[in-house]
Design a protein around this motif. Structure first.
Motif, PDB file in Angstrom:
ATOM      1  N   GLN A  74      -0.997   4.232  -9.885  1.00 33.71           N
ATOM      2  CA  GLN A  74      -0.248   5.479  -9.772  1.00 33.71           C
ATOM      3  C   GLN A  74       0.623   5.335  -8.548  1.00 33.71           C
ATOM      4  N   ILE A  75       1.943   5.366  -8.746  1.00 31.04           N
ATOM      5  CA  ILE A  75       2.852   5.130  -7.626  1.00 31.04           C
ATOM      6  C   ILE A  75       2.855   6.347  -6.696  1.00 31.04           C
ATOM      7  N   ALA A  76       3.244   6.126  -5.475  1.00 32.22           N
ATOM      8  CA  ALA A  76       3.288   7.190  -4.470  1.00 32.22           C
ATOM      9  C   ALA A  76       4.328   8.243  -4.853  1.00 32.22           C
ATOM     10  N   ASP A  77       4.156   9.435  -4.297  1.00 37.37           N
ATOM     11  CA  ASP A  77       5.032  10.552  -4.653  1.00 37.37           C
ATOM     12  C   ASP A  77       6.495  10.262  -4.320  1.00 37.37           C
ATOM     13  N   ASN A  78       6.710   9.533  -3.234  1.00 34.93           N
ATOM     14  CA  ASN A  78       8.088   9.276  -2.804  1.00 34.93           C
ATOM     15  C   ASN A  78       8.634   7.957  -3.340  1.00 34.93           C
ATOM     16  N   ALA A  79       7.905   7.320  -4.276  1.00 31.97           N
ATOM     17  CA  ALA A  79       8.314   6.008  -4.783  1.00 31.97           C
ATOM     18  C   ALA A  79       8.989   6.138  -6.143  1.00 31.97           C
TER      19      ALA A  79
ATOM     20  N   ALA B  60       0.815  -1.225   0.000  1.00 25.53           N
ATOM     21  CA  ALA B  60       0.000   0.000   0.000  1.00 25.53           C
ATOM     22  C   ALA B  60       0.843   1.269   0.000  1.00 25.53           C
ATOM     23  N   ASP B  61       1.989   1.249   0.674  1.00 24.68           N
ATOM     24  CA  ASP B  61       2.813   2.458   0.766  1.00 24.68           C
ATOM     25  C   ASP B  61       3.446   2.840  -0.565  1.00 24.68           C
ATOM     26  N   ASN B  62       3.466   1.911  -1.506  1.00 25.80           N
ATOM     27  CA  ASN B  62       4.111   2.163  -2.795  1.00 25.80           C
ATOM     28  C   ASN B  62       3.182   2.820  -3.819  1.00 25.80           C
ATOM     29  N   PHE B  63       1.864   2.812  -3.525  1.00 25.16           N
ATOM     30  CA  PHE B  63       0.899   3.262  -4.526  1.00 25.16           C
ATOM     31  C   PHE B  63      -0.007   4.364  -3.998  1.00 25.16           C
ATOM     32  N   GLU B  64      -0.246   5.354  -4.858  1.00 22.21           N
ATOM     33  CA  GLU B  64      -1.259   6.360  -4.583  1.00 22.21           C
ATOM     34  C   GLU B  64      -2.635   5.807  -4.943  1.00 22.21           C
ATOM     35  N   HIS B  65      -2.701   5.125  -6.105  1.00 18.77           N
ATOM     36  CA  HIS B  65      -3.949   4.516  -6.565  1.00 18.77           C
ATOM     37  C   HIS B  65      -3.659   3.154  -7.171  1.00 18.77           C
ATOM     38  N   ILE B  66      -4.593   2.233  -6.975  1.00 12.93           N
ATOM     39  CA  ILE B  66      -4.619   0.966  -7.697  1.00 12.93           C
ATOM     40  C   ILE B  66      -6.015   0.852  -8.282  1.00 12.93           C
ATOM     41  N   MET B  67      -6.092   0.752  -9.597  1.00 16.06           N
ATOM     42  CA  MET B  67      -7.401   0.778 -10.251  1.00 16.06           C
ATOM     43  C   MET B  67      -7.582  -0.427 -11.168  1.00 16.06           C
TER      44      MET B  67
END
Length: 799
Positions: free
Chosen positions: A226-231, A89-96
């Motif tokens: 969409q990956i997280a901002d810090n990933a 979960a920490d790696n992604f902003e969105h999973i669609m």
């Protein structure tokens, strides 16, 4: 000073109108080609630029290995979604999650239309950067909602406010319009998303999807992230690589490997080979970029050749300027100013050519490119192009002409020198080397396309029509529709199939048969069909028989193609029992009742895949396949088919496709590239011929008195033609011998990408060389014969 340079340059252009026209016309064509190719490349490179976070958006791809062959694609299983949400979960902003884009029947009142859309999860509006103009941006919150593109909403509701109104989809479900969004622009991956329906609606109304929530072997969906901002994209891709293999032992034997394909690569770099990314359409970007550079170079060569060829005409001008104190730097500036003026005129003409041809180019290239009048970047690049072209085209003439010694020129002892024409000859060789290479490349591209087009498809496409049946209304009506269609006389045969004739929508594994080698990892193209499918599409039965309505056991029967026989290692395939190897929930045994001829259902450039045609026991069909009556016109037959269709399905729009047209779409991309390459090649040859025409004209003018003397002494027109032509033909011959090995090396490498490809033959290269000689002869002959027929009295009377 600069004003004086331009005024002098303008006078020189007017004084030599013929050469000026050739120079400006050739440069204009070259710049126009460079501009059009530049606009095309920009459109290709900015694909998907609509999305704000595209550098952090990716699609999940999966590689699987069957018997040493690794295939990669975007199809993924449902259990992957909770696995990524829970473990990463920490790696992604969105999973669609998303369905495949598919046709939908939309109905409002008596209006029925067909549009394409997707089932997507709730974050889709944010993920897709949708510009919602009416309704709720969180429009997928309610399970029975639907979001419509602006054009679709206008078609369904006209000027009415669609929010809250009901749309019936597939003539099964009533959905409330929750939002209207602006149509997604043309040049991106989701531009055909005319509507979006909540993912939960998709799952809740399909039992087979609910049953797949724990099935890692059913790869029937898409996943976007969409990956997280810090990933970091590559880091996250590596972290999830073995998720499927680690969580599911049943699929581990196929070594499933996951990866994230960034949005920037979806369009240009989506090809894979043995699990590795190997490019894609980016090769066409490079190809046309090189073509554009070379075409512009050819135009610049014309300018340089004609300018230096006329050096003796300008020698006295240079001598006088130097004798009255003119510096070499001033002369260089003068000639560069002339070059700049020519290029400016050529650029203006090129812009006009682009404006006139852009609509036709868009139709041909299937683009929606607009001229960038308001783009500062374009005009900055245009200014750079003008300056670069001016320097490229004018630098050599400026340096060459400004180097003349005034004493020699004014004393009349100036001679251009034994090797003064060598640079011009080198440039002519370069021109025709490029042109001949372009001719060879274009011929080979078209040969490859025609080679695949002429490949036997295994069935008869003429008169074969497909009707999509994406609604439960079609269930249990197959025999009724068949009787009505055939009874009308418009159709001679009909059958159903789970996928279109020109596609493979499903692949299966997990079966055993007698003689199957230990450890063999099977992978079959799977199509469910009704009785008379082979008869309808004219698919030849090689062994055994077709399905029969009179044999009940045929409901457990299958037909396999020739490739499957060899793939399975069967010597006597008919009668072989196929068993499901699933120990927990095995399906019924199946029996091979026949072997059919191979048919092309995937790429015509690839080998035919091993395929099974399974009796459709559960109404899993998606298409009616109709063979129209060949004894009456297609339009008449289709009118009858449409009437019968509407009588039985009044709430569903009538839609059909000719199979031969669908099959032709498989060549569309290569066909467009081949056609565009042919056009650019023709323009390159035209530019080269313009330069050759100008040079021949100048040589004929320069040798006017010599020609007159020769004619007085008895030389024939052929002798004069031969004198003026042979040097140019020698240069073209040298060009051919340089171009042929280069073209062979490049095109042979290009053909290696196609398993089913044309064999390079000597006549292709011979034809290109013959064409180059023919073009040269025609170009040179006009001026040569004109000079040969001139009255020698006129050319000698000044003596």
């Amino acid at each position: 000073m600069f004003k004086n340079y331009l005024k002098t340059a303008w006078r020189n252009l007017l004084k030599n109108k013929g050469y000026s026209l050739i120079n400006i016309g050739g440069l204009a064509l070259g710049i126009a080609v460079a501009l059009i190719i530049g606009l095309w490349i920009h459109d290709e490179l900015t694909y998907n630029s609509y999305y704000n976070n595209k550098d952090r958006i990716a699609q999940v791809f999966q590689s699987q290995t069957f018997n040493g062959n690794t295939g990669t694609g975007p199809a993924i299983p449902l259990p992957l979604e909770p696995a990524l949400r829970d473990g990463f979960a920490d790696n992604f902003e969105h999973i669609m999650m998303s369905s495949w884009t598919q046709q939908g029947f939309l109905r409002v009142g008596d209006l029925n239309i067909t549009r394409t859309g997707n089932y997507m999860q709730r974050m889709a509006p944010e993920f897709l950067n949708l510009e919602v103009i009416k309704g709720d941006r969180d429009g997928l919150r309610e399970i029975n909602s639907i979001m419509l593109a602006e054009s679709t909403a206008e078609t369904l509701f006209g000027n009415q406010d669609p929010i809250g109104k009901t749309v019936r989809i597939y003539n099964q479900y009533d959905l409330n319009v929750s939002a209207v969004y602006k149509d997604i622009p043309f040049n991106n991956s989701f531009n055909d998303t005319d509507y979006i329906i909540p993912w939960d609606h998709y799952v809740n109304n399909a039992e087979w999807i609910q049953n797949s929530k724990d099935n890692w072997g059913n790869n029937s969906w898409q996943m976007f992230v969409q990956i997280a901002d810090n990933a970091d994209m590559s880091t996250v891709s590596e972290r999830i690589r073995n998720v499927k293999k680690d969580l599911n032992e049943d699929t581990a034997e196929f070594n499933p490997q996951l990866m994230l394909l960034p949005m920037d690569d979806w369009y240009l770099r989506s090809n894979f080979e043995d699990g590795k990314q190997v490019g894609g359409r980016i090769k066409y970007v490079w190809l046309f970029g090189i073509i554009g550079i070379f075409v512009l170079l050819l135009a610049c060569i014309n300018f340089m050749n004609l300018s230096t060829a006329r050096s003796e005409k300008r020698a006295k001008e240079v001598g006088i300027r130097k004798s009255i104190g003119g510096q070499r730097s001033q002369l260089i500036n003068q000639f560069l100013s002339e070059s700049l003026l020519v290029v400016v005129f050529a650029f203006v003409m090129a812009v006009l050519i682009v404006l006139l041809s852009l609509d036709g180019f868009n139709d041909l290239a299937r683009k929606e490119i607009a001229f960038p009048w308001e783009s500062p970047l374009f005009w900055g690049l245009a200014l750079g192009l003008i300056v670069f072209t001016s320097l490229l085209a004018g630098s050599y003439p400026a340096l060459y002409l400004s180097s003349f010694r005034p004493v020699d020129v004014l004393k009349g002892t100036f001679k251009a020198g034994k090797y003064s024409g060598l640079p011009r000859k080198i440039l002519v060789v370069l021109q025709f080397t490029v042109s001949v290479a372009f001719i060879i490349g274009t011929v080979i591209v078209m040969q490859q396309i025609n080679h695949a087009k002429n490949r036997p498809v295994g069935y008869t496409m003429d008169g074969l029509v497909q009707i999509p049946t994406f609604s439960e209304d079609f269930n249990d009506k197959t025999e009724l529709m068949r009787e009505q269609f055939i009874g009308s006389g418009a159709v001679v045969e009909m059958a159903t199939s789970s996928s279109p004739t020109t596609r493979i929508w499903s692949n299966r594994s997990g079966y055993t048969w007698e003689g199957k080698p230990d450890g063999f990892q099977e992978d079959f193209a799977w199509t469910e069909v009704s009785v008379d499918y082979a008869k309808t599409i004219d698919l030849k039965i090689l062994e055994g028989r077709d399905f029969s309505r009179d044999i009940a056991s045929d409901s457990m029967g299958i037909l396999i193609n020739e490739t499957a026989v060899a793939y399975m290692g069967l010597e006597n395939p008919v009668g072989t029992i196929i068993r499901d190897s699933d120990e927990e929930d095995p399906g019924p045994d199946m029996k091979i009742i026949g072997v059919v001829q191979d048919m092309i259902a995937q790429s015509p450039y690839e080998p035919v895949k091993q395929g099974w045609y399974v009796y459709d026991r559960y109404n899993n069909f998606s298409y009616y396949n109709l063979r129209l009556n060949p004894n009456q016109s297609a339009s008449q037959s289709l009118a009858t088919v449409e009437r019968i269709f509407k009588d039985n399905f009044p709430a569903i729009p009538f839609q059909y496709d000719f199979v031969d047209a669908e099959y032709g779409e498989k060549f569309a991309s290569e066909q467009r590239i081949g056609t565009l390459s042919g056009i650019f090649t023709a323009l390159a040859i035209l530019i080269s011929c313009l330069g050759l025409f100008g040079l021949t004209s100048f040589v004929a003018e320069q040798r006017t008195k010599e020609i007159g003397v020769r004619k007085v002494l008895g030389a024939s027109a052929f002798n004069v033609w031969n004198m003026l032509s042979k040097d140019f033909l020698k240069l073209v011959a040298i060009s051919c011998f340089i171009a042929v090995p280069i073209a062979y090396y490049v095109m042979n490498g290009w053909l290696q990408e196609y398993p089913y490809r044309v064999i390079l033959k000597w006549w292709i290269f011979g034809l290109a060389m013959l064409g180059a000689f023919g073009i040269t002869v025609l170009t040179v002959s006009f001026q040569a014969l004109k000079a040969a027929r001139q009255n020698p009295v006129k050319s000698l009377r000044t003596e």
